[in-house]
Scaffold this motif. Structure first.
Motif, PDB file in Angstrom:
ATOM      1  N   ILE A 143       0.870  -1.172   0.000  1.00  0.00           N
ATOM      2  CA  ILE A 143       0.000   0.000   0.000  1.00  0.00           C
ATOM      3  C   ILE A 143       0.907   1.222   0.000  1.00  0.00           C
ATOM      4  O   ILE A 143       1.828   1.323   0.793  1.00  0.00           O
ATOM      5  CB  ILE A 143      -0.931   0.011   1.225  1.00  0.00           C
ATOM      6  N   GLY A 144       0.631   2.148  -0.873  1.00  0.00           N
ATOM      7  CA  GLY A 144       1.461   3.330  -1.009  1.00  0.00           C
ATOM      8  C   GLY A 144       1.362   4.254   0.189  1.00  0.00           C
ATOM      9  O   GLY A 144       0.641   3.979   1.143  1.00  0.00           O
ATOM     10  N   PRO A 145       2.072   5.362   0.145  1.00  0.00           N
ATOM     11  CA  PRO A 145       2.036   6.329   1.240  1.00  0.00           C
ATOM     12  C   PRO A 145       0.613   6.814   1.477  1.00  0.00           C
ATOM     13  O   PRO A 145      -0.186   6.907   0.559  1.00  0.00           O
ATOM     14  CB  PRO A 145       2.921   7.473   0.749  1.00  0.00           C
ATOM     15  N   ARG A 146       0.319   7.127   2.719  1.00  0.00           N
ATOM     16  CA  ARG A 146      -1.015   7.565   3.085  1.00  0.00           C
ATOM     17  C   ARG A 146      -1.042   9.075   3.268  1.00  0.00           C
ATOM     18  O   ARG A 146      -0.049   9.683   3.608  1.00  0.00           O
ATOM     19  CB  ARG A 146      -1.430   6.898   4.391  1.00  0.00           C
ATOM     20  N   ASP A 147      -2.218   9.633   3.070  1.00  0.00           N
ATOM     21  CA  ASP A 147      -2.412  11.033   3.403  1.00  0.00           C
ATOM     22  C   ASP A 147      -2.375  11.136   4.918  1.00  0.00           C
ATOM     23  O   ASP A 147      -2.917  10.283   5.618  1.00  0.00           O
ATOM     24  CB  ASP A 147      -3.781  11.520   2.908  1.00  0.00           C
ATOM     25  N   LEU A 148      -1.753  12.190   5.411  1.00  0.00           N
ATOM     26  CA  LEU A 148      -1.662  12.394   6.854  1.00  0.00           C
ATOM     27  C   LEU A 148      -2.125  13.791   7.214  1.00  0.00           C
ATOM     28  O   LEU A 148      -1.958  14.737   6.441  1.00  0.00           O
ATOM     29  CB  LEU A 148      -0.218  12.197   7.330  1.00  0.00           C
ATOM     30  N   TRP A 149      -2.704  13.899   8.400  1.00  0.00           N
ATOM     31  CA  TRP A 149      -3.146  15.172   8.950  1.00  0.00           C
ATOM     32  C   TRP A 149      -2.709  15.253  10.403  1.00  0.00           C
ATOM     33  O   TRP A 149      -2.583  14.235  11.079  1.00  0.00           O
ATOM     34  CB  TRP A 149      -4.673  15.288   8.912  1.00  0.00           C
ATOM     35  N   CYS A 150      -2.519  16.453  10.900  1.00  0.00           N
ATOM     36  CA  CYS A 150      -2.235  16.686  12.310  1.00  0.00           C
ATOM     37  C   CYS A 150      -3.519  17.220  12.930  1.00  0.00           C
ATOM     38  O   CYS A 150      -4.064  18.227  12.474  1.00  0.00           O
ATOM     39  CB  CYS A 150      -1.109  17.710  12.448  1.00  0.00           C
ATOM     40  N   ALA A 187      -5.825  24.566  12.796  1.00  0.00           N
ATOM     41  CA  ALA A 187      -4.603  25.335  13.074  1.00  0.00           C
ATOM     42  C   ALA A 187      -3.389  24.404  13.152  1.00  0.00           C
ATOM     43  O   ALA A 187      -2.330  24.695  12.586  1.00  0.00           O
ATOM     44  CB  ALA A 187      -4.761  26.120  14.373  1.00  0.00           C
ATOM     45  N   PHE A 188      -3.534  23.283  13.844  1.00  0.00           N
ATOM     46  CA  PHE A 188      -2.436  22.339  13.992  1.00  0.00           C
ATOM     47  C   PHE A 188      -2.018  21.780  12.637  1.00  0.00           C
ATOM     48  O   PHE A 188      -0.835  21.662  12.339  1.00  0.00           O
ATOM     49  CB  PHE A 188      -2.835  21.174  14.899  1.00  0.00           C
ATOM     50  N   ASN A 189      -2.988  21.413  11.814  1.00  0.00           N
ATOM     51  CA  ASN A 189      -2.681  20.819  10.521  1.00  0.00           C
ATOM     52  C   ASN A 189      -1.974  21.816   9.603  1.00  0.00           C
ATOM     53  O   ASN A 189      -1.017  21.469   8.916  1.00  0.00           O
ATOM     54  CB  ASN A 189      -3.957  20.291   9.855  1.00  0.00           C
ATOM     55  N   ASP A 190      -2.435  23.051   9.591  1.00  0.00           N
ATOM     56  CA  ASP A 190      -1.793  24.053   8.751  1.00  0.00           C
ATOM     57  C   ASP A 190      -0.341  24.252   9.181  1.00  0.00           C
ATOM     58  O   ASP A 190       0.570  24.294   8.342  1.00  0.00           O
ATOM     59  CB  ASP A 190      -2.557  25.374   8.791  1.00  0.00           C
ATOM     60  N   TYR A 191      -0.108  24.349  10.473  1.00  0.00           N
ATOM     61  CA  TYR A 191       1.257  24.501  10.990  1.00  0.00           C
ATOM     62  C   TYR A 191       2.112  23.282  10.618  1.00  0.00           C
ATOM     63  O   TYR A 191       3.242  23.408  10.149  1.00  0.00           O
ATOM     64  CB  TYR A 191       1.234  24.691  12.507  1.00  0.00           C
ATOM     65  N   TYR A 192       1.572  22.100  10.812  1.00  0.00           N
ATOM     66  CA  TYR A 192       2.258  20.832  10.510  1.00  0.00           C
ATOM     67  C   TYR A 192       2.696  20.771   9.045  1.00  0.00           C
ATOM     68  O   TYR A 192       3.845  20.445   8.745  1.00  0.00           O
ATOM     69  CB  TYR A 192       1.302  19.692  10.848  1.00  0.00           C
ATOM     70  N   LEU A 193       1.796  21.117   8.145  1.00  0.00           N
ATOM     71  CA  LEU A 193       2.109  21.065   6.717  1.00  0.00           C
ATOM     72  C   LEU A 193       3.174  22.085   6.328  1.00  0.00           C
ATOM     73  O   LEU A 193       3.988  21.835   5.443  1.00  0.00           O
ATOM     74  CB  LEU A 193       0.846  21.273   5.882  1.00  0.00           C
ATOM     75  N   LYS A 194       3.181  23.235   6.985  1.00  0.00           N
ATOM     76  CA  LYS A 194       4.139  24.295   6.663  1.00  0.00           C
ATOM     77  C   LYS A 194       5.498  24.094   7.320  1.00  0.00           C
ATOM     78  O   LYS A 194       6.445  24.801   6.993  1.00  0.00           O
ATOM     79  CB  LYS A 194       3.584  25.650   7.106  1.00  0.00           C
ATOM     80  N   ASN A 195       5.588  23.159   8.269  1.00  0.00           N
ATOM     81  CA  ASN A 195       6.812  23.015   9.053  1.00  0.00           C
ATOM     82  C   ASN A 195       7.419  21.620   8.986  1.00  0.00           C
ATOM     83  O   ASN A 195       7.893  21.081   9.987  1.00  0.00           O
ATOM     84  CB  ASN A 195       6.558  23.445  10.497  1.00  0.00           C
ATOM     85  N   GLY A 196       7.397  21.042   7.808  1.00  0.00           N
ATOM     86  CA  GLY A 196       8.143  19.820   7.562  1.00  0.00           C
ATOM     87  C   GLY A 196       7.450  18.505   7.853  1.00  0.00           C
ATOM     88  O   GLY A 196       8.035  17.449   7.685  1.00  0.00           O
ATOM     89  N   THR A 214       6.877  16.843  10.494  1.00  0.00           N
ATOM     90  CA  THR A 214       7.600  16.000  11.436  1.00  0.00           C
ATOM     91  C   THR A 214       6.737  15.778  12.674  1.00  0.00           C
ATOM     92  O   THR A 214       5.763  16.505  12.903  1.00  0.00           O
ATOM     93  CB  THR A 214       8.922  16.662  11.864  1.00  0.00           C
ATOM     94  N   ASP A 215       7.115  14.794  13.479  1.00  0.00           N
ATOM     95  CA  ASP A 215       6.386  14.568  14.725  1.00  0.00           C
ATOM     96  C   ASP A 215       6.440  15.805  15.622  1.00  0.00           C
ATOM     97  O   ASP A 215       5.470  16.136  16.297  1.00  0.00           O
ATOM     98  CB  ASP A 215       6.941  13.355  15.469  1.00  0.00           C
ATOM     99  N   ASP A 216       7.590  16.514  15.619  1.00  0.00           N
ATOM    100  CA  ASP A 216       7.715  17.725  16.430  1.00  0.00           C
ATOM    101  C   ASP A 216       6.778  18.831  15.960  1.00  0.00           C
ATOM    102  O   ASP A 216       6.341  19.658  16.756  1.00  0.00           O
ATOM    103  CB  ASP A 216       9.155  18.249  16.405  1.00  0.00           C
ATOM    104  N   ALA A 217       6.468  18.849  14.667  1.00  0.00           N
ATOM    105  CA  ALA A 217       5.574  19.874  14.123  1.00  0.00           C
ATOM    106  C   ALA A 217       4.114  19.545  14.414  1.00  0.00           C
ATOM    107  O   ALA A 217       3.219  20.326  14.098  1.00  0.00           O
ATOM    108  CB  ALA A 217       5.784  20.035  12.620  1.00  0.00           C
ATOM    109  N   ALA A 230      -1.893  14.929  17.388  1.00  0.00           N
ATOM    110  CA  ALA A 230      -1.366  13.658  16.885  1.00  0.00           C
ATOM    111  C   ALA A 230      -1.529  13.616  15.370  1.00  0.00           C
ATOM    112  O   ALA A 230      -2.430  14.232  14.809  1.00  0.00           O
ATOM    113  CB  ALA A 230      -2.109  12.489  17.516  1.00  0.00           C
ATOM    114  N   VAL A 231      -0.655  12.861  14.716  1.00  0.00           N
ATOM    115  CA  VAL A 231      -0.749  12.639  13.275  1.00  0.00           C
ATOM    116  C   VAL A 231      -1.699  11.468  13.045  1.00  0.00           C
ATOM    117  O   VAL A 231      -1.644  10.462  13.749  1.00  0.00           O
ATOM    118  CB  VAL A 231       0.641  12.332  12.676  1.00  0.00           C
ATOM    119  N   THR A 232      -2.572  11.629  12.068  1.00  0.00           N
ATOM    120  CA  THR A 232      -3.545  10.580  11.761  1.00  0.00           C
ATOM    121  C   THR A 232      -3.705  10.412  10.261  1.00  0.00           C
ATOM    122  O   THR A 232      -3.404  11.319   9.493  1.00  0.00           O
ATOM    123  CB  THR A 232      -4.919  10.900  12.400  1.00  0.00           C
ATOM    124  N   SER A 233      -4.209   9.264   9.870  1.00  0.00           N
ATOM    125  CA  SER A 233      -4.550   9.035   8.460  1.00  0.00           C
ATOM    126  C   SER A 233      -6.053   9.166   8.251  1.00  0.00           C
ATOM    127  O   SER A 233      -6.550   8.936   7.156  1.00  0.00           O
ATOM    128  CB  SER A 233      -4.076   7.649   8.009  1.00  0.00           C
TER     129      SER A 233
END
Length: 161
Positions: free
Chosen positions: A30-37, A85-94, A96-99, A107-110
């Protein structure tokens, strides 16, 4: 079946049953999954509000969609507001788990957190640190269907065999 193979299989099965779902490996092939924070469902409202305030100011998240009149505005649901807000920050900042930590309130989720006219961009729509506004993905269920309290990463990827 040789004894070592049987032991390895049994150990793998037992570990799979004992580990929380957030640590189960993604199936091979299964290929890479879409992820959201997203905001954790057990996070305190005050902690979420503090994290939203930081993300939307010093953090540089685009919070226009969660302002009154925006497609993601929902004054009665701080989880959804924080998730945007968390997801937008996460996508703009690499991505990563820290983002996606926000003092352990995220938390990051699929699972796609989009709802109604509020479409969350996912990790697959990011190009050079900028999320495409047209990126929408079909998730596997509503974001609140998974208990995210014990995991920082909800969807684990398969380890190389």
């Amino acid at each position: 079946m040789p004894p070592n193979s049987f032991s390895s299989l049994l150990l793998t099965l037992l570990l799979g049953l004992l580990l929380p779902p957030c640590l189960w490996a993604q199936q091979k092939g299964i290929g890479p999954r879409d992820l959201w924070c997203v905001a954790k469902n057990n996070a305190a409202d005050a902690a979420l509000q503090s994290a939203i305030d930081w993300a939307c100011s010093a953090g540089g998240a685009n919070c226009a969609p969660i302002q009154q009149g925006g497609p993601c505005y929902d004054a009665g649901d701080i989880q959804r507001t924080a998730s945007w807000a968390f997801n937008d920050y996460y996508l703009k900042n690499g991505m990563t788990d820290d983002a996606c930590d926000f003092t352990n309130t995220a938390a990051v989720t699929s699972l796609n957190p989009s709802h109604g006219s509020c479409k969350f961009p996912s990790s697959s729509g990011v190009k050079n640190g900028s999320a495409s506004s047209t990126a929408t993905a079909v998730g596997t269920g509503p974001a609140d269907s998974a208990d995210m309290s014990s995991c920082n990463r909800i969807a684990a990827t398969a380890a190389a065999a």
